[in-house]
Design a protein around this motif. Structure first.
Motif, PDB file in Angstrom:
ATOM      1  N   UNK A  48       0.823  -1.211   0.000  1.00  0.00           N
ATOM      2  CA  UNK A  48       0.000   0.000   0.000  1.00  0.00           C
ATOM      3  C   UNK A  48       0.863   1.269   0.000  1.00  0.00           C
ATOM      4  N   UNK A  49       1.895   1.295   0.867  1.00  0.00           N
ATOM      5  CA  UNK A  49       2.728   2.507   0.957  1.00  0.00           C
ATOM      6  C   UNK A  49       3.571   2.705  -0.305  1.00  0.00           C
ATOM      7  N   UNK A  50       3.989   1.579  -0.920  1.00  0.00           N
ATOM      8  CA  UNK A  50       4.727   1.696  -2.186  1.00  0.00           C
ATOM      9  C   UNK A  50       3.828   2.281  -3.270  1.00  0.00           C
ATOM     10  N   UNK A  51       2.571   1.820  -3.314  1.00  0.00           N
ATOM     11  CA  UNK A  51       1.612   2.310  -4.310  1.00  0.00           C
ATOM     12  C   UNK A  51       1.332   3.799  -4.130  1.00  0.00           C
ATOM     13  N   UNK A  52       1.468   4.270  -2.864  1.00  0.00           N
ATOM     14  CA  UNK A  52       1.216   5.684  -2.576  1.00  0.00           C
ATOM     15  C   UNK A  52       2.456   6.563  -2.794  1.00  0.00           C
ATOM     16  N   UNK A  53       3.532   5.914  -3.269  1.00  0.00           N
ATOM     17  CA  UNK A  53       4.732   6.673  -3.617  1.00  0.00           C
ATOM     18  C   UNK A  53       5.748   6.845  -2.516  1.00  0.00           C
ATOM     19  N   UNK A  54       5.525   6.204  -1.347  1.00  0.00           N
ATOM     20  CA  UNK A  54       6.505   6.293  -0.267  1.00  0.00           C
ATOM     21  C   UNK A  54       7.693   5.382  -0.562  1.00  0.00           C
ATOM     22  N   UNK A  55       8.855   5.722  -0.035  1.00  0.00           N
ATOM     23  CA  UNK A  55      10.058   4.922  -0.266  1.00  0.00           C
ATOM     24  C   UNK A  55      10.405   4.120   0.983  1.00  0.00           C
ATOM     25  N   UNK A  56      10.857   2.896   0.753  1.00  0.00           N
ATOM     26  CA  UNK A  56      11.323   2.027   1.839  1.00  0.00           C
ATOM     27  C   UNK A  56      12.797   1.732   1.635  1.00  0.00           C
ATOM     28  N   UNK A  57      13.479   1.305   2.700  1.00  0.00           N
ATOM     29  CA  UNK A  57      14.928   1.055   2.627  1.00  0.00           C
ATOM     30  C   UNK A  57      15.237  -0.392   3.031  1.00  0.00           C
ATOM     31  N   UNK A  58      16.547  -0.673   3.149  1.00  0.00           N
ATOM     32  CA  UNK A  58      16.957  -2.049   3.498  1.00  0.00           C
ATOM     33  C   UNK A  58      16.481  -2.448   4.891  1.00  0.00           C
ATOM     34  N   UNK A  59      16.291  -1.468   5.777  1.00  0.00           N
ATOM     35  CA  UNK A  59      15.789  -1.764   7.124  1.00  0.00           C
ATOM     36  C   UNK A  59      14.339  -2.249   7.035  1.00  0.00           C
ATOM     37  N   UNK A  60      13.561  -1.612   6.163  1.00  0.00           N
ATOM     38  CA  UNK A  60      12.158  -2.012   5.959  1.00  0.00           C
ATOM     39  C   UNK A  60      12.085  -3.487   5.585  1.00  0.00           C
ATOM     40  N   UNK A  61      12.941  -3.876   4.633  1.00  0.00           N
ATOM     41  CA  UNK A  61      12.898  -5.248   4.134  1.00  0.00           C
ATOM     42  C   UNK A  61      13.512  -6.225   5.132  1.00  0.00           C
ATOM     43  N   UNK A  62      14.437  -5.729   5.926  1.00  0.00           N
ATOM     44  CA  UNK A  62      14.972  -6.558   7.010  1.00  0.00           C
ATOM     45  C   UNK A  62      13.878  -6.928   7.997  1.00  0.00           C
ATOM     46  N   UNK A  63      12.992  -5.955   8.305  1.00  0.00           N
ATOM     47  CA  UNK A  63      11.867  -6.183   9.226  1.00  0.00           C
ATOM     48  C   UNK A  63      10.923  -7.243   8.646  1.00  0.00           C
ATOM     49  N   UNK A  64      10.572  -7.072   7.355  1.00  0.00           N
ATOM     50  CA  UNK A  64       9.645  -8.018   6.713  1.00  0.00           C
ATOM     51  C   UNK A  64      10.246  -9.417   6.607  1.00  0.00           C
ATOM     52  N   UNK A  65      11.506  -9.486   6.183  1.00  0.00           N
ATOM     53  CA  UNK A  65      12.176 -10.790   6.026  1.00  0.00           C
ATOM     54  C   UNK A  65      12.306 -11.495   7.370  1.00  0.00           C
ATOM     55  N   UNK A  66      12.613 -10.730   8.415  1.00  0.00           N
ATOM     56  CA  UNK A  66      12.711 -11.313   9.755  1.00  0.00           C
ATOM     57  C   UNK A  66      11.359 -11.877  10.197  1.00  0.00           C
TER      58      UNK A  66
END
Length: 437
Positions: free
Chosen positions: A45-63
């Motif tokens: 949802x946040x990606x679709x709204x144009x917000x940017x995520x970083x490697x920490x974001x994906x670290x949280x999801x992968x964990x």
């Protein structure tokens, strides 16, 4: 989480823009609650709204994904972010490597480790420790020690957790002297042994039957400023029950209650197993009620131990009742559950009931193995129903379970005892032809 999202709603209403840190915090909150699907939906949802995520974001999801056993999906997410020019860091790789090792997929974990090195993402103590634990799980201690040496050469200092894994693995291989040497290294490098190291030592000393040393470590922990935790007590209770010192185990269990420590399923299972094997079944029912009251479920191992004890103490009606209770509660029976009950019924002179249970298991498609069939064949032979035993052996092979040496020996002995020597000799020749002698 509801309040957290309402605060974000307020931020947007005031026409402020939430930062990546804010978005990461929300995803972490969802993951901590185990709501990984909601976290992934929020990510989309946040990606679709144009917000940017970083490697920490994906670290949280992968964990979060690895925590619920979705390691494959975590790897797919890793590959996806690489395509978005987000460079995964050592933390992300280490999380997946750790999860792969816990799933016994150590070769895949090693491949990911090699990929890290090629991409110049340098492994840290967490990466090495996860791989070491993986090698110890699959009984490749030499490779684990090789990784430890590699760490030292690269000036990466092992931590107390690394040493704890090594001590545990050395004890499991009976290498007491080497385990003590590792402990000496811990002391020499000014590490203070923690509850993990002490638990590994206690477990190890019980494994090599050095009970005095196990008790010494446990009772000197407090003097070292280390408080034994639930796992530590569980290891002690399990070890004491194994050597039939159930009263000592019960005293430790009471001590846990006195210290307001909540025993976990492992604690209860160990104590129930010890009580069952010592024939003290009357104490067990109270523990089972206590487990229910504290919201802890009995696993199939606990039930198996209890059914086994009930059968051995000739409480066959209660064993059948408990077996049926398992089925009614949807607890997944394993092949040992069925075999334990059938063996108890046959040995307790309840062959007819055993046959009914056996037929019911076959009709409902439960998994039975060669040992289960052999138990029934043995029961039939002891009752003199040799022709039925032959028919069951034939059915056994039709179902894909091949009789082993024990199956043949039981039948050969039974036919000889009934002076049916021709049939016994025929079975004996068949046994030789199959290479079972």
């Amino acid at each position: 989480m509801t309040l957290a999202f309402s605060v974000v709603g307020k931020i947007l209403k005031l026409r402020h823009h939430p930062t990546t840190i804010t978005l990461n915090t929300l995803m972490k909150g969802l993951c901590l609650k185990g709501e990984i699907k909601k976290a992934l939906h929020f990510h989309d949802k946040v990606l679709a709204q144009g917000f940017k995520l970083d490697e920490i974001s994906y670290g949280i999801l992968i964990n979060g994904m690895c925590k619920i056993g979705e390691t494959r999906a975590a790897i797919q997410l890793l590959r996806m972010i690489e395509g978005r020019s987000i460079k995964p860091n050592v933390i992300v790789y280490s999380i997946i490597i750790d999860s792969l090792c816990k799933d016994n997929l150590v070769n895949e974990a090693c491949d990911l480790y090699s990929e890290m090195v090629v991409r110049r993402i340098f492994p840290d103590v967490v990466t090495y420790t996860s791989l070491m634990r993986g090698f110890c799980i699959i009984d490749q201690l030499n490779k684990a020690i090789g990784l430890l040496n590699d760490m030292v050469l690269k000036n990466i200092n092992p931590d107390i957790y690394t040493y704890g894994i090594l001590i545990d693995a050395l004890f499991k291989e009976g290498k007491v002297k080497e385990a003590r040497n590792v402990l000496a290294v811990i002391v020499k490098t000014c590490f203070k042994p923690d509850v993990i190291v002490c638990s590994a030592l206690i477990d190890g000393y019980f494994l090599v039957n050095e009970v005095k040393n196990a008790k010494h470590v446990f009772y000197t922990m407090t003097q070292m400023g280390i408080s034994p935790d639930v796992q530590c007590y569980s290891i002690m209770i399990h070890g004491l029950c194994k050597i039939k010192r159930v009263d000592d185990a019960m005293n430790l269990f009471k001590e846990m209650h006195h210290k307001n420590m909540a025993p976990d399923t492992v604690t209860y299972t160990s104590l129930i197993d010890g009580l069952c094997k010592s024939g003290r079944i009357s104490y067990v029912w109270g523990l089972i009620d206590e487990m229910h009251d504290t919201g802890q479920s009995l696993d199939v191992i606990t039930y198996n131990n209890l059914i086994d004890a009930l059968c051995k103490n000739r409480h066959l009606d209660k064993a059948i009742e408990l077996f049926n209770k398992m089925k009614n509660q949807g607890i997944r029976l394993n092949v040992y559950t069925s075999t334990i009950l059938l063996d108890g019924l046959c040995k307790g002179g309840k062959l007819k009931i055993a046959q009914q249970v056996f037929r019911d298991l076959l009709t409902k498609g439960y998994c039975l193995n060669a040992h289960t069939y052999t138990v029934m064949i043995d029961g039939l032979c002891k009752e003199g129903s040799l022709d039925e035993a032959l028919v069951l052996r034939s059915n056994m092979e039709d179902s894909g379970c091949m009789p082993d040496a024990v199956t043949f020996e039981i039948m050969i002995r039974a036919f000889f005892e009934e002076d049916e020597n021709d049939k016994a000799e025929k079975l004996f020749r068949e046994m030789i032809a199959r290479g079972l002698l």
